[in-house]
Design a protein around this motif. Structure first.
Motif, PDB file in Angstrom:
ATOM      1  N   LEU A 310      45.413  43.263 -37.704  1.00  0.00           N
ATOM      2  CA  LEU A 310      44.997  42.103 -36.931  1.00  0.00           C
ATOM      3  C   LEU A 310      43.525  42.276 -36.556  1.00  0.00           C
ATOM      4  N   PRO A 311      42.596  41.958 -37.467  1.00  0.00           N
ATOM      5  CA  PRO A 311      41.171  42.181 -37.207  1.00  0.00           C
ATOM      6  C   PRO A 311      40.632  41.275 -36.099  1.00  0.00           C
ATOM      7  N   GLY A 312      39.435  41.637 -35.617  1.00  0.00           N
ATOM      8  CA  GLY A 312      38.835  40.926 -34.486  1.00  0.00           C
ATOM      9  C   GLY A 312      38.766  39.419 -34.633  1.00  0.00           C
ATOM     10  N   PRO A 313      38.215  38.885 -35.759  1.00  0.00           N
ATOM     11  CA  PRO A 313      38.148  37.417 -35.909  1.00  0.00           C
ATOM     12  C   PRO A 313      39.523  36.760 -35.836  1.00  0.00           C
ATOM     13  N   ALA A 314      40.535  37.432 -36.394  1.00  0.00           N
ATOM     14  CA  ALA A 314      41.895  36.881 -36.326  1.00  0.00           C
ATOM     15  C   ALA A 314      42.402  36.870 -34.889  1.00  0.00           C
ATOM     16  N   VAL A 315      42.015  37.878 -34.107  1.00  0.00           N
ATOM     17  CA  VAL A 315      42.419  37.930 -32.699  1.00  0.00           C
ATOM     18  C   VAL A 315      41.878  36.716 -31.952  1.00  0.00           C
ATOM     19  N   GLU A 316      40.609  36.404 -32.154  1.00  0.00           N
ATOM     20  CA  GLU A 316      40.010  35.252 -31.465  1.00  0.00           C
ATOM     21  C   GLU A 316      40.731  33.961 -31.818  1.00  0.00           C
ATOM     22  N   ASP A 317      41.032  33.779 -33.101  1.00  0.00           N
ATOM     23  CA  ASP A 317      41.729  32.566 -33.530  1.00  0.00           C
ATOM     24  C   ASP A 317      43.132  32.514 -32.923  1.00  0.00           C
ATOM     25  N   CYS A 318      43.819  33.651 -32.913  1.00  0.00           N
ATOM     26  CA  CYS A 318      45.174  33.691 -32.348  1.00  0.00           C
ATOM     27  C   CYS A 318      45.164  33.379 -30.853  1.00  0.00           C
ATOM     28  N   LEU A 319      44.160  33.860 -30.147  1.00  0.00           N
ATOM     29  CA  LEU A 319      44.063  33.573 -28.718  1.00  0.00           C
ATOM     30  C   LEU A 319      43.952  32.070 -28.478  1.00  0.00           C
ATOM     31  N   ASP A 320      43.093  31.421 -29.263  1.00  0.00           N
ATOM     32  CA  ASP A 320      42.941  29.971 -29.111  1.00  0.00           C
ATOM     33  C   ASP A 320      44.260  29.251 -29.373  1.00  0.00           C
ATOM     34  N   ARG A 321      44.976  29.683 -30.389  1.00  0.00           N
ATOM     35  CA  ARG A 321      46.238  29.029 -30.718  1.00  0.00           C
ATOM     36  C   ARG A 321      47.301  29.300 -29.659  1.00  0.00           C
ATOM     37  N   LEU A 322      47.319  30.508 -29.103  1.00  0.00           N
ATOM     38  CA  LEU A 322      48.293  30.816 -28.052  1.00  0.00           C
ATOM     39  C   LEU A 322      48.002  30.022 -26.779  1.00  0.00           C
ATOM     40  N   VAL A 323      46.724  29.762 -26.515  1.00  0.00           N
ATOM     41  CA  VAL A 323      46.376  28.894 -25.387  1.00  0.00           C
ATOM     42  C   VAL A 323      46.862  27.481 -25.666  1.00  0.00           C
ATOM     43  N   ASP A 324      46.642  26.993 -26.894  1.00  0.00           N
ATOM     44  CA  ASP A 324      47.119  25.654 -27.267  1.00  0.00           C
ATOM     45  C   ASP A 324      48.635  25.536 -27.085  1.00  0.00           C
ATOM     46  N   LYS A 325      49.355  26.633 -27.365  1.00  0.00           N
ATOM     47  CA  LYS A 325      50.820  26.614 -27.275  1.00  0.00           C
ATOM     48  C   LYS A 325      51.323  26.899 -25.862  1.00  0.00           C
ATOM     49  N   CYS A 326      50.388  27.015 -24.895  1.00  0.00           N
ATOM     50  CA  CYS A 326      50.726  27.229 -23.482  1.00  0.00           C
ATOM     51  C   CYS A 326      51.418  28.569 -23.244  1.00  0.00           C
ATOM     52  N   LEU A 327      51.228  29.527 -24.160  1.00  0.00           N
ATOM     53  CA  LEU A 327      51.739  30.875 -23.944  1.00  0.00           C
ATOM     54  C   LEU A 327      50.703  31.752 -23.251  1.00  0.00           C
TER      55      LEU A 327
END
Length: 819
Positions: A310-327
């Motif tokens: 799970l490289p750094g750029p993927a972490v940033e993208d996942c964070l944005d998506r988890l915020v979108d999903k209200c998690l």
């Protein structure tokens, strides 16, 4: 399951009471009455999005045809979705055409209209298909308003997103109490019951569904037991709770676990992995409400969670998506993005991570390493102008530092490592409250450590003793200091002669010197602090050396003969000319006190006046309080200096200022800082100043002035919650003020006069060095000396403080060259 009205006057009936949401209702009503064509209510499962939409439409649809379609459990195929929506509208459509034509007729008879509302409820499971459906509807029925409920945004270009989080604490408590009547358990409305109920709601993230499930359990167990089940750790029981209904209308809401598993089902594998890894961090306090939780910065998340998988750029993208999903939640009002995880989501994700013990241990080790490195690199600003902002930031990180210490203490030599890092990091810490977390963590770590006392532990005990000094717990400070010195001096021989160097560590000498100064006003503190400063300097510990030098200057100014104190503080002031501004302010403060004790009143009053009007970059309420003390001492000596038969009005104004300042000092309203007026070394000076003011004003007028100073400070801090120094000047500018003698014309050397002119004209130090054919270091030192002599905080202020003869020459200085 769908609910439709061909007449436009039926919305799903409310199946439960509706509580709160005034702000969200007002915003939704505004959107429905405006030009918005796609409105998405987005929030976590169980938060009440559908209930909010239904309640709003019942209140404000104004007779508009409203069609409500539930999409839960449908296929993600767009055509199937269109068929489903069309079938739901059959009561309103009677035509043999294809689905799209029938859908168009049902939503607006094929032409543009602004009257129809279509609600698509529960879109998260068919998000992509819903997005395509909405795009088609924009052509089939361009005038309709579409309202969606979902656990993440639809992604439409003109989508208006209304984020729905947990209820506010007041409304969630009201819901809890109202629901108790459903199970026949009417709790006492006493304070204890309210505290338990409020804490249950907080731990359940103020989620209405979770609160209803919790209240249903009151049929079988008391509220206190329910709260114990919400421990937030591995023993937490909330994931076993189920909905009290035998056949819930929506299987996704059948239990707390079902809500979370349904949300997780919409995540990618990377998002699931990151969600689990984020539980390596300490939990926040109340993530549902801005400012309520601690949060995690992006740099920390990448350092702990990123790897090859799970490289750094993927972490940033996942964070944005988890915020979108209200998690995850981000605080929209914060200056720095910090990610927070609702407690129930954290319990769920941590339970999943616990099934991978190797991964759990790896993440704990990385987390410990990151925050220990943070502690080693922390800037030394405990006594500087960035103190308040640093405290705010460190308080947000504090839970993670505690967690790192807990992890380290499970490893070999972990206790010693933890103590060493904590002691070095907070060596000049000034506590902000009587329940100081630094001392608490140090004590807990030492209490758990099995090893005997070592040099590192002695330093930690010395730090605890210093914190106790600032907190006014002098008995505990002395006891702890004696314990820290036990391996060097027998308890029955403490304290040793102050003038004899017996090889105590610098931390012990520093603490001992402070005790002698702050609690005993003992001039022997000077010799002890000198030894501490030399020892720290030999070890390369600049922050600690600076702290010793500050209190050394203060001790000289207060305790030695006036002429000796004046010479010493003047030497310190010249030595600090090229140093950091906070250090310069402390030396100015000490020198002002020494000048006042020597009767050089004009200069002492001018310097302390400049200190109170000086506002450093950032906020430094700690130093500002000491500057106020210097001002009070200078004014007291001025009261003794003014002849009684002359300048009566001047003496009265000076006495009023003394009384107001002492009242403000005792208001104890400065945030982040413990009061210093109770320190014996300061209390003596304030007591003398109060007596001097009362001798001039009389007891009644003096007491009134003190009360006025306290009132003004409380009002100012309540409004600004900021630096007290500008308040001091603002307060003193109201009504009567003390005489402010004109500052003496500063003596600048010929070289300094030439450099001051160029600085005032906007020349850089490099340009001045080239012009004068000397080194930049020489110019740096001269500019620092100029700033000190002119009592200005920055080079931009030099022009305003130039002596009049130099100011006249300023217009003849050429524009600065571009080097």
């Amino acid at each position: 399951m769908s609910a439709v009205s061909s007449r436009g006057d039926a919305v799903p009936a409310s199946t439960s009471e509706f509580v709160g949401r005034e702000a969200e209702l007002a915003q939704l009503d505004l959107l429905l009455s405006g030009p918005a064509r796609l409105i998405s209510l987005v929030g976590p499962g169980g938060v009440g999005k559908s209930a909010l939409a239904a309640h709003a439409l019942r209140q404000s649809s104004n007779g508009r045809p409203t069609h409500w379609v539930r999409l839960t459990g449908l296929s993600s195929d767009t055509d199937s979705l269109i068929e489903h929506v069309t079938a739901a509208l059959e009561a309103a459509v009677d035509a043999p055409d294809n689905a799209r034509q029938r859908l168009s007729r049902g939503l607006g008879t094929g032409g543009p209209t602004h009257s129809t509302i279509l609600v698509l409820d529960g879109c998260e499971s068919v998000l992509a298909a819903t997005h395509r459906l909405i795009n088609e509807l924009s052509y089939l029925a361009p005038g309709i308003t579409i309202v969606t409920t979902s656990r993440e945004p639809i992604g439409g270009l003109d989508e208006y997103i209304l984020w729905i989080h947990g209820l506010n604490p007041t409304d969630s408590l009201a819901l809890f109490w109202r629901r108790t009547s459903f199970v026949g358990r009417h709790l006492d409305h006493d304070n204890d019951s309210r505290v338990v109920s409020r804490e249950i709601c907080r731990r359940l993230d103020h989620n209405p569904l979770f609160i209803r499930i919790a209240v249903a359990r009151l049929s079988h167990q008391p509220a206190a037991t329910i709260l114990r089940d919400l421990s937030g750790d591995a023993a937490d029981q909330r994931l076993t709770w189920t909905h009290p209904g035998r056949a819930p209308t929506d299987a996704r809401h059948s239990s707390v676990l079902a809500v979370l598993e349904d949300s997780l089902s919409t995540c990618t594998e990377d998002q699931r992995i990151l969600l689990e890894r984020l539980t390596a961090f300490a939990p926040g306090r109340d993530a549902q409400h801005p400012g309520g939780g601690s949060g995690i910065e992006l740099a920390a998340i990448i350092a702990v969670c990123a790897d090859r998988e799970l490289p750094g750029p993927a972490v940033e993208d996942c964070l944005d998506r988890l915020v979108d999903k209200c998690l995850l939640i981000v605080d929209p009002d914060a200056t720095t993005t910090r990610y927070q995880m609702p407690e129930t989501v954290r319990v769920f994700a941590a339970r999943r991570l616990s099934r991978q013990p190797t991964e759990h241990a790896r993440l704990a080790e990385r987390h410990c390493h990151y925050y220990f490195q943070w502690a080693r690199d922390v800037p030394g600003v405990h006594l500087g102008p960035e103190q308040v902002s640093w405290r705010q930031w460190s308080s947000q990180t504090w839970g993670n530092l505690r967690l790192a210490v807990d992890t380290a203490c499970t490893q070999p030599n972990g206790y010693e490592t933890s103590l060493e890092i904590l002691t070095d990091t907070f060596s000049t810490w000034i506590p902000a409250a009587h329940d100081d977390p630094v001392a608490s963590l140090l004590r807990q770590t030492m209490a758990a450590a099995p090893a005997p006392l070592t040099a590192g532990r002695a330093d930690s005990l010395a730090l605890i003793s210093r914190i106790a000094l600032w907190q006014g717990d002098y008995v505990h400070a002395r006891t702890t200091l004696c314990a820290s010195a036990a391996q060097f001096v027998p308890a029955h021989s403490w304290p040793p002669p102050a003038g004899v160097d017996i090889g105590l560590p610098a931390a012990l000498e520093f603490t001992w010197g402070l005790e002698l100064l702050l609690t005993h006003r003992d001039s022997a503190s000077i010799e002890v602090l000198h030894r501490a400063a030399r020892a720290y300097a030999r070890s390369g510990k600049h922050r600690e050396t600076t702290a010793c030098q500050r209190f050394l200057a203060l001790a000289h100014a207060l305790l030695l003969e006036p002429d000796v104190s004046e010479r010493y503080t003047r030497t310190c002031l010249h030595a600090e000319a090229s140093r950091d501004q906070p250090d310069l302010v402390w030396m100015e403060m000490a020198h002002s006190i020494a000048l006042a004790r020597n009767g050089v009143m004009a200069e002492a009053l001018a310097r302390t006046n400049a200190l109170l009007t000086f506002t450093p970059s950032g906020q430094d309420p700690w130093t500002a309080r000491w500057c106020a003390v210097a001002r009070i001492i200078s004014l007291r000596h001025s009261l003794l200096t003014y002849p009684y038969h002359q300048h009566h009005s001047d003496r009265e104004m000076a006495a009023i200022e003394v009384a107001r300042l002492t009242g403000a000092m005792r208001a104890h309203s400065i945030p982040w800082i413990l009061p210093i007026d109770e320190l014996p070394v300061i209390a003596v000076e304030l007591g003398k100043a109060t007596e001097a003011a009362a001798a001039v004003l009389g007891q009644a007028q003096s007491a009134d002035a003190r009360a006025e100073g306290e009132r003004l400070l409380r009002e100012f801090v309540t409004e600004h919650v900021t630096h007290p120094a500008p308040f001091m000047r603002q307060m003193l500018d109201s009504d009567a003020t003390s005489p402010q003698p004109e500052p003496p014309v500063p003596h600048l050397t010929p070289a300094e006069r030439e450099v001051a002119l160029l600085v005032a004209a906007g020349w850089t130090n490099r340009a001045i060095a080239i012009e004068r054919q000397c080194s930049i270091r020489t110019i740096d030192a001269q500019v620092a000396a100029i700033r000190r002599k002119l009592s200005v905080s920055s080079r931009q202020d030099v022009a305003a403080r130039l002596p009049s003869d130099l100011a006249d020459q300023l217009t003849r200085i050429p524009y600065p060259p571009h080097h």
